[in-house]
Design a protein around this motif. Structure first.
Motif, mmCIF file in Angstrom:
data_model
loop_
_atom_site.group_PDB
_atom_site.id
_atom_site.type_symbol
_atom_site.label_atom_id
_atom_site.label_comp_id
_atom_site.label_asym_id
_atom_site.label_seq_id
_atom_site.Cartn_x
_atom_site.Cartn_y
_atom_site.Cartn_z
ATOM 1 N N ARG A 54 5.042 27.359 96.855
ATOM 2 C CA ARG A 54 5.819 27.313 95.538
ATOM 3 C C ARG A 54 5.312 28.220 94.697
ATOM 4 N NH1 ARG A 54 8.907 22.835 92.907
ATOM 5 N NH2 ARG A 54 8.998 23.416 90.816
ATOM 6 N N ASN A 58 7.207 28.592 88.544
ATOM 7 C CA ASN A 58 8.090 27.464 88.833
ATOM 8 C C ASN A 58 7.468 26.306 88.486
ATOM 9 O OD1 ASN A 58 10.423 25.972 89.222
ATOM 10 N ND2 ASN A 58 10.640 26.278 91.293
ATOM 11 N N LEU A 112 4.770 28.086 80.432
ATOM 12 C CA LEU A 112 5.582 27.696 79.339
ATOM 13 C C LEU A 112 5.125 26.812 78.410
ATOM 14 C CD1 LEU A 112 8.826 27.056 81.862
ATOM 15 C CD2 LEU A 112 8.352 29.096 80.426
ATOM 16 N N VAL A 180 17.875 17.694 85.038
ATOM 17 C CA VAL A 180 17.004 18.093 83.838
ATOM 18 C C VAL A 180 17.704 18.481 82.900
ATOM 19 C CG1 VAL A 180 15.404 19.874 83.770
ATOM 20 C CG2 VAL A 180 15.452 18.993 85.915
ATOM 21 N N ARG A 196 19.506 21.462 85.285
ATOM 22 C CA ARG A 196 20.043 21.128 86.581
ATOM 23 C C ARG A 196 20.720 19.806 86.841
ATOM 24 N NH1 ARG A 196 15.047 19.817 90.757
ATOM 25 N NH2 ARG A 196 14.854 17.913 89.521
ATOM 26 N N LEU A 224 13.445 29.808 82.735
ATOM 27 C CA LEU A 224 13.282 28.716 81.944
ATOM 28 C C LEU A 224 13.111 27.608 82.778
ATOM 29 C CD1 LEU A 224 14.941 28.540 78.679
ATOM 30 C CD2 LEU A 224 12.517 28.894 79.042
HETATM 31 P P1 AMP Z 1 11.363 19.760 91.609
HETATM 32 O O1 AMP Z 1 10.407 18.787 90.960
HETATM 33 O O2 AMP Z 1 10.835 20.595 92.778
HETATM 34 O O3 AMP Z 1 12.439 19.137 91.679
HETATM 35 O O4 AMP Z 1 11.718 20.833 90.453
HETATM 36 C C1 AMP Z 1 11.674 20.503 89.168
HETATM 37 C C2 AMP Z 1 12.764 21.250 88.369
HETATM 38 O O5 AMP Z 1 12.470 21.048 87.138
HETATM 39 C C3 AMP Z 1 12.611 22.840 88.803
HETATM 40 O O6 AMP Z 1 14.034 23.180 88.481
HETATM 41 C C4 AMP Z 1 11.659 23.430 87.526
HETATM 42 O O7 AMP Z 1 12.279 24.673 87.256
HETATM 43 C C5 AMP Z 1 12.404 22.342 86.350
HETATM 44 N N1 AMP Z 1 11.135 22.461 85.194
HETATM 45 C C6 AMP Z 1 10.074 21.828 85.364
HETATM 46 N N2 AMP Z 1 9.371 22.061 84.404
HETATM 47 C C7 AMP Z 1 9.981 22.870 83.455
HETATM 48 C C8 AMP Z 1 10.009 23.351 82.309
HETATM 49 N N3 AMP Z 1 8.954 23.000 81.354
HETATM 50 N N4 AMP Z 1 10.899 24.056 81.457
HETATM 51 C C9 AMP Z 1 11.977 24.129 82.192
HETATM 52 N N5 AMP Z 1 12.465 23.610 83.583
HETATM 53 C C10 AMP Z 1 11.133 23.191 84.081
#
Ligand code: AMP
Ligand code: MG
Length: 331
Positions: A54, A58, A112, A180, A196, A224
């Motif tokens: 990854r 991200n 971030l 999200v 999301r 973001l």
């Molecule tokens: P996953 O856990 O693989 O399903 O993906 C986590 C999702 O949350 C991804 O789309 C990340 O980009 C998003 N995400 C995690 N932390 C943050 C954050 N601090 N700000 C924005 N998006 C986040």
């Protein structure tokens, strides 16, 4: 070797010991299987990125045993607290500003100033979080850019040999990732932003959140929420959306009465239920991809699914799976 642990007290104890020792363990949540590591251990978190392939930009979701534990690491707003009261434990992730004193490794946030938090509802996830007594950083337990796993067998197919263990808790109930919501802007009067669509529908959120900001992120700055990048969740066979007919050398992902003439059919929901379709989506894509590949089919045709309930999340994942631009793989 990746150990397959039973869904019992001994399995949880073994998984917790691995995590406390800085190892990676996949575990079931109600959404999909997570690839867990101790969120407070920077090298354990780095190894999650490595196991998945990854990109480091991200960020990961931090999973907690309770809202109280989660909110200790961020600046929580009244809306965050009411959303937590309504939907936690459950498939909702909240993004909020980090507190300076949070013990969560910076790498979890990918640099971030915010942290994504979730309290999962699956009893095995809850038992594991209680046993570890630390937040667990966990993205979905697939290799980056591939379909998320909804069973222990999927996890082993993706990450066998790359992680210490997987807790086998059977099939995931919801089947798509969490919704999200970014609440950081609400501190300065902006609307909550949907990063999301996922396991909690917009219709369910609306009474608490009011209108959401659904606008996609602009520009080319660091995303973001990089899960919004387009190429994602990709099967190997080409995927065609909103199919109204199907060729004799295509596989069909059906929703409701199937279109006639397909070489192979996977039914998401005969009754046209979006929750059932979400729960079967990833298993269906995997099955059609594998069997369609064996049969030498030309692609997968997906029937239209309404944008209501969990249909929005299903359509979001299908749209990403259909992108074949060889662009950046995330997640
Ligand atoms: P996953 O856990 O693989 O399903 O993906 C986590 C999702 O949350 C991804 O789309 C990340 O980009 C998003 N995400 C995690 N932390 C943050 C954050 N601090 N700000 C924005 N998006 C986040
Ligand atoms: Mg993922």
């Amino acid at each position: 070797m990746t150990a397959r642990l039973a869904a019992d007290a001994a399995g949880i104890a073994e998984a917790a010991a691995f995590l406390r020792a800085g190892e990676r363990v996949a575990f079931p949540t109600e959404t999909v299987y997570g690839l867990g590591g101790d969120a407070t251990n920077a090298s354990a978190v780095a190894a999650i990125f490595a196991a998945k392939g990854r990109p480091r930009f991200n960020p990961l979701i931090a999973h907690y045993a309770s809202a109280e534990a989660a909110f200790a690491d961020v600046i929580a707003t009244p809306l965050a607290k009411s959303l937590a009261a309504a939907f936690w434990p459950g498939p909702l992730t909240l993004v909020l500003p980090r507190r300076a004193q949070s013990p969560v490794a910076d790498l979890v946030s990918a640099g971030l100033p915010t942290l994504a938090l979730r309290v999962p509802a699956h009893p095995l996830a809850q038992a594991l979080l209680a046993a570890v007594a630390r937040p667990i950083a966990a993205p979905s337990a697939n290799r980056s850019g591939r379909i998320s796993p909804t069973s222990a067998a999927h996890v082993l197919a993706e990450l066998g040999g790359r992680i210490a263990a997987v807790i086998d808790g059977g099939d995931c109930r919801v089947g798509v990732e969490s919704t999200v919501l970014d609440l950081t802007g609400t501190l300065t009067g902006a609307r909550p932003r949907l990063l999301r669509p996922g396991g909690i529908s917009l219709e369910a959120l609306a009474p608490l959140t009011g209108a959401l900001d659904l606008a996609p992120l602009a520009g080319d700055q660091q995303p973001l929420s990089p899960g919004m990048l387009r190429s994602h969740y990709a099967p190997t066979l080409p995927l065609r959306l909103h199919a109204r007919d199907v060729a004799g050398d295509e596989a069909l992902l059906a929703f409701g009465p199937p279109l006639p003439g397909a070489a192979l059919v996977f039914q998401l929901s005969a009754a046209g239920n979006t929750e059932e379709a979400a729960s079967r989506l990833y298993a269906g894509l995997r099955a059609l991809d594998a069997e369609g590949g064996r049969l030498g089919l030309s692609g997968i045709a997906a029937m239209a699914i309404p944008e209501t309930g969990l249909g929005r999340a299903v359509n979001d994942r299908l749209a990403r799976a259909a992108v074949r631009d060889g662009g950046v793989d995330v997640d």
